[in-house]
Design an enzyme around this catalytic site. Structure first.
Site, PDB file in Angstrom:
ATOM      1  N   GLY A 262      40.810  31.326  37.204  1.00  0.00           N
ATOM      2  CA  GLY A 262      39.710  30.708  36.368  1.00  0.00           C
ATOM      3  C   GLY A 262      38.950  29.849  36.841  1.00  0.00           C
ATOM      4  CD  GLU A 296      48.002  35.544  37.487  1.00  0.00           C
ATOM      5  OE1 GLU A 296      46.898  35.952  36.980  1.00  0.00           O
ATOM      6  OE2 GLU A 296      48.971  35.784  37.329  1.00  0.00           O
ATOM      7  NE  ARG A 299      34.181  33.084  38.967  1.00  0.00           N
ATOM      8  CZ  ARG A 299      33.517  34.051  38.428  1.00  0.00           C
ATOM      9  NH1 ARG A 299      32.153  34.329  39.012  1.00  0.00           N
ATOM     10  NH2 ARG A 299      34.031  34.559  37.323  1.00  0.00           N
ATOM     11  NE  ARG A 335      29.646  37.126  39.157  1.00  0.00           N
ATOM     12  CZ  ARG A 335      29.222  36.059  38.749  1.00  0.00           C
ATOM     13  NH1 ARG A 335      28.130  35.438  39.416  1.00  0.00           N
ATOM     14  NH2 ARG A 335      29.698  35.385  37.912  1.00  0.00           N
ATOM     15  CE1 TYR A 339      30.608  40.153  33.390  1.00  0.00           C
ATOM     16  CE2 TYR A 339      29.950  39.691  35.799  1.00  0.00           C
ATOM     17  CZ  TYR A 339      30.964  40.118  34.807  1.00  0.00           C
ATOM     18  OH  TYR A 339      31.874  40.966  35.358  1.00  0.00           O
ATOM     19  CB  CYS A 366      15.564  53.831  37.340  1.00  0.00           C
ATOM     20  SG  CYS A 366      14.757  54.512  38.815  1.00  0.00           S
ATOM     21  CD  GLU A 367      20.146  51.021  34.485  1.00  0.00           C
ATOM     22  OE1 GLU A 367      20.104  50.130  33.315  1.00  0.00           O
ATOM     23  OE2 GLU A 367      20.947  51.663  34.485  1.00  0.00           O
ATOM     24  CE1 TYR A 394      36.415  39.219  39.959  1.00  0.00           C
ATOM     25  CE2 TYR A 394      35.386  36.891  39.887  1.00  0.00           C
ATOM     26  CZ  TYR A 394      36.747  37.612  39.771  1.00  0.00           C
ATOM     27  OH  TYR A 394      37.980  37.373  39.421  1.00  0.00           O
TER      28      TYR A 394
HETATM   29  N1  LLP Z   1      44.388  36.627  36.730  1.00  0.00           N
HETATM   30  C1  LLP Z   1      43.856  37.611  35.993  1.00  0.00           C
HETATM   31  C2  LLP Z   1      44.988  38.199  34.942  1.00  0.00           C
HETATM   32  C3  LLP Z   1      42.567  37.979  35.830  1.00  0.00           C
HETATM   33  O1  LLP Z   1      42.353  38.820  35.125  1.00  0.00           O
HETATM   34  C4  LLP Z   1      41.741  37.215  36.641  1.00  0.00           C
HETATM   35  C5  LLP Z   1      40.221  37.496  36.615  1.00  0.00           C
HETATM   36  C6  LLP Z   1      42.073  36.453  37.721  1.00  0.00           C
HETATM   37  C7  LLP Z   1      43.363  36.074  37.885  1.00  0.00           C
HETATM   38  C8  LLP Z   1      40.930  35.615  38.505  1.00  0.00           C
HETATM   39  O2  LLP Z   1      39.927  34.798  37.858  1.00  0.00           O
HETATM   40  P1  LLP Z   1      39.000  34.043  38.782  1.00  0.00           P
HETATM   41  O3  LLP Z   1      39.880  32.886  39.575  1.00  0.00           O
HETATM   42  O4  LLP Z   1      38.482  34.901  39.736  1.00  0.00           O
HETATM   43  O5  LLP Z   1      38.216  33.261  37.971  1.00  0.00           O
HETATM   44  N2  LLP Z   1      33.634  40.097  37.289  1.00  0.00           N
HETATM   45  C9  LLP Z   1      33.527  38.650  36.816  1.00  0.00           C
HETATM   46  C10 LLP Z   1      34.833  37.944  36.663  1.00  0.00           C
HETATM   47  C11 LLP Z   1      36.026  38.695  35.985  1.00  0.00           C
HETATM   48  C12 LLP Z   1      37.225  38.083  36.133  1.00  0.00           C
HETATM   49  C13 LLP Z   1      38.329  39.150  35.400  1.00  0.00           C
HETATM   50  N3  LLP Z   1      39.627  38.469  35.584  1.00  0.00           N
HETATM   51  C14 LLP Z   1      32.604  38.046  37.318  1.00  0.00           C
HETATM   52  O6  LLP Z   1      31.640  38.447  38.367  1.00  0.00           O
HETATM   53  O7  LLP Z   1      31.965  36.803  36.841  1.00  0.00           O
END
Ligand code: LLP
Length: 436
Positions: A262, A296, A299, A335, A339, A366-367, A394
Site C-alpha cells: 500500500g 506485501e 507499487r 490507470r 482512476y 474509441c472512447e 500496474y
Molecule cells: N496485498 C494485497 C492483498 C493487495 O490486494 C495489493 C494490491 C497489494 C498487496 C499491493 O499493494 P501496493 O503495494 O501495490 O499498493 N491497479 C491499482 C492498484 C490496485 C491494488 C490492488 N491490491 C492502481 O493502478 O493504482
C-alpha cells in the site's frame, strides 16, 4: 527547500520539470538532453524495439527491494512482492534471487512464480478461492493462505484433508480504517469485499482451530493502495494488535503478522511516506509484539523502476483543445482512464523547446476515457518520443488488447545493457485461439 517537479499554469495546465522529476528517480537521467535509463539512451531503445515500449531498470528494482529489507532489518521479516503490480518473469526472477517472497491473488500468479522459484515464500491473498485454486496452491506447498471468508476455512480444510496435507493459514482482517486513497483501491473499510471483519475475527479463528488439517500461523490485512498518509497503516496495526491480544486470551497464538502493501509513490508531486519512515512508525510496536513480519508491497517496489515510451503520431490542435495522439492508449496503460490518475509525461529529448502548448495526450482507442494525460504543457512535434514515468506498476499487467491492439514489448535495462523480457505481441497472436 525541495523543488517539486510539477506546477500548474494560471489556466490549470500541468507543467512538469522533467529534470527535477528525474533527479528524484534513481537510474533515470538526461545525458546530453536525452533521457537515459540506467545508462541506456531512450533513443537507442526506441530504435531497437519501437514504441510503445515498457522499460524497467533492474538496479532500481533491487534498490527498492533492499530499502525494505534494510528498513526492517531489526526484526525477522519477509518481503512478499505483490506480483499483480508487475508480473513479468524477469521482475520476479530478479526479486526471487534477491530473497523476496511473493503475494499472489490467483492460480495464474502462482504458476508465474513457479516459473522462477518455488512456492515456499508465497502468501495467497484474494477473495473467492475455488477448490481447484486451493488444491493447486496446497500441492505447490505455499507458505500460507491469507483467508478472506469464514467459508474459505472450510474449503481449505476439506482440500487439505483430501490431499493429506496441512494448510498454513492467516486470516485477512478488514480493520475498517480509512486509507484515504482512491475509492477503487481502498480495501480496508467495512463496505469493501475484502477480509473478515474485526467483530467476526475471534470466532473465525476459533472455527479454524476446530477444523482438521489447518495450522493457524498468522494474521494479516491490506487496507489499500497508493497511501500517502501513514496514519492508516498505524491504525490498522493497532487494530491487529488488539485482536492478537484477544486471540491469545482465547488460547490462539500466532507466528506472524502481515501488514499487506500500500505504500504510495510520487507520480508528479506527491510526498509519499518513505520506507524508512514507515518502518520507524511501526517498528516499536512490532518489536514489542515479537512476531515475524510479512509485508506485501507492490507499487512501491516497481512503479518508479519503469517508464512507458510512446511516440507522437498525430497533432490535432482544435479551437477548444489540442490533442496529441500517441501510440499508447488506455489499452497499454489504463490507470489514467480507470482512476483518473495523473502520471507524468515527459519529453525524452530536452533539446527541443519553445512553442509550448497545452495538450491532451490521448490514444487512438474509441472512447473519450482514452487519455494518458490531460492539459499538459509540452512542446511537441510529430515523431517525438515521450516517456510516462511511474509506469513500472500496474502498467503492463493491466494492459489489454482492446481495439485489437498488440500489447507492448517489455525491456529490462541493467547498468548499460538492455534485453527484451517480453516480446511485442503480433497481430496473429490476438486471434490465435479463436475459431471462425
Ligand atoms: N496485498 C494485497 C492483498 C493487495 O490486494 C495489493 C494490491 C497489494 C498487496 C499491493 O499493494 P501496493 O503495494 O501495490 O499498493 N491497479 C491499482 C492498484 C490496485 C491494488 C490492488 N491490491 C492502481 O493502478 O493504482
Amino acid at each position: 527547500m525541495t523543488f517539486l517537479p510539477a506546477s500548474r499554469t494560471i489556466d490549470g495546465a500541468l507543467s512538469i520539470d522533467a529534470s527535477v522529476l528525474t533527479d528524484a528517480l534513481p537510474y533515470f537521467s538526461y545525458v546530453d538532453n536525452i533521457l537515459h535509463i540506467d545508462g541506456v539512451s531512450s533513443q537507442t531503445l526506441k530504435s531497437h524495439y519501437g514504441t510503445p515500449l515498457y522499460v524497467y531498470s533492474r538496479r532500481a528494482l533491487l534498490d527498492n527491494y533492499h530499502a525494505y529489507t534494510q528498513a526492517f532489518d531489526e526484526i525477522e521479516h519477509q518481503i512478499c512482492y505483490a506480483i499483480k503490480a508487475n508480473s513479468n518473469l524477469a521482475v520476479l526472477k530478479t526479486l526471487a534471487d534477491a530473497g523476496a517472497g511473493f503475494d499472489i491473488v490467483s492460480k495464474g500468479e502462482l504458476a508465474r512464480v513457479l516459473q522462477v522459484t518455488d512456492a515456499k515464500k508465497v502468501v495467497y491473498s484474494g477473495v473467492g478461492k475455488t477448490h481447484d485454486d486451493i488444491e493447486y496452491a496446497l500441492s505447490a506447498d505455499i507458505h500460507c493462505f491469507n483467508v478472506e471468508a469464514v467459508s474459505e476455512l472450510d474449503s481449505i480444510s476439506r482440500v487439505a484433508v483430501k490431499l493429506g496435507k496441512t494448510a498454513r493459514i492467516s486470516l485477512r482482517i478488514n480493520p475498517d480504517v480509512d486509507a484515504k486513497t482512491h475509492p477503487y483501491i481502498s480495501t480496508g473499510m467495512k463496505d469493501n469485499k475484502f477480509g473478515i471483519s474485526h467483530e467476526q475475527a475471534v470466532a473465525a479463528y476459533l472455527h479454524a482451530n476446530s477444523l482438521p488439517n489447518l495450522q493457524i500461523t498468522g494474521i494479516d490485512c491490506h487496507i489499500g493502495s497508493q497511501l500517502l498518509d501513514a496514519q492508516g497503516f498505524s491504525d490498522a496495526l493497532d487494530k491487529l494488535i488488539e485482536l492478537i491480544d484477544e486471540l491469545s486470551a482465547n488460547g490462539i497464538t500466532l507466528n506472524h503478522i502481515d501488514l499487506g502493501g500500500g505504500l504510495g509513490v510520487r507520480y508528479i508531486d506527491e510526498n509519499p511516506v518513505s520506507v524508512d519512515d514507515y518502518a520507524k512508525l511501526l517498528l516499536p510496536r512490532l518489536k514489542a509484539l515479537g512476531l515475524k513480519l510479512y509485508l506485501e508491497p507492490g507499487r512501491s517496489l516497481v512503479a518508479n523502476t519503469g517508464v512507458l515510451l510512446t511516440s507522437v503520431d498525430v497533432l490535432k490542435p482544435t479551437e477548444f483543445k489540442n490533442f496529441a495522439i500517441v501510440d499508447s492508449s488506455m489499452s497499454e496503460l489504463i490507470r489514467p482512464a480507470l482512476y483518473e490518475s495523473v502520471m507524468a509525461i515527459i519529453p525524452t529529448d530536452l533539446s527541443k523547446s519553445g512553442d509550448e502548448k497545452v495538450w491532451d495526450v490521448v490514444g487512438t482507442v474509441c472512447e473519450s476515457s482514452d487519455f494518458i494525460g490531460k492539459d499538459r504543457l509540452l512542446s511537441l512535434s510529430v515523431g517525438d518520443t515521450l516517456a510516462v514515468t511511474g509506469a513500472g506498476a500496474y502498467g503492463f499487467t493491466m494492459a489489454s488488447n482492446y481495439n485489437t491492439r498488440p500489447r507492448p514489448c517489455e525491456v529490462m535495462v541493467n547498468d548499460g545493457a538492455h534485453r527484451v523480457v517480453r516480446k511485442r505481441e503480433v497481430l496473429s497472436d490476438l486471434w490465435r485461439d479463436e475459431i471462425a
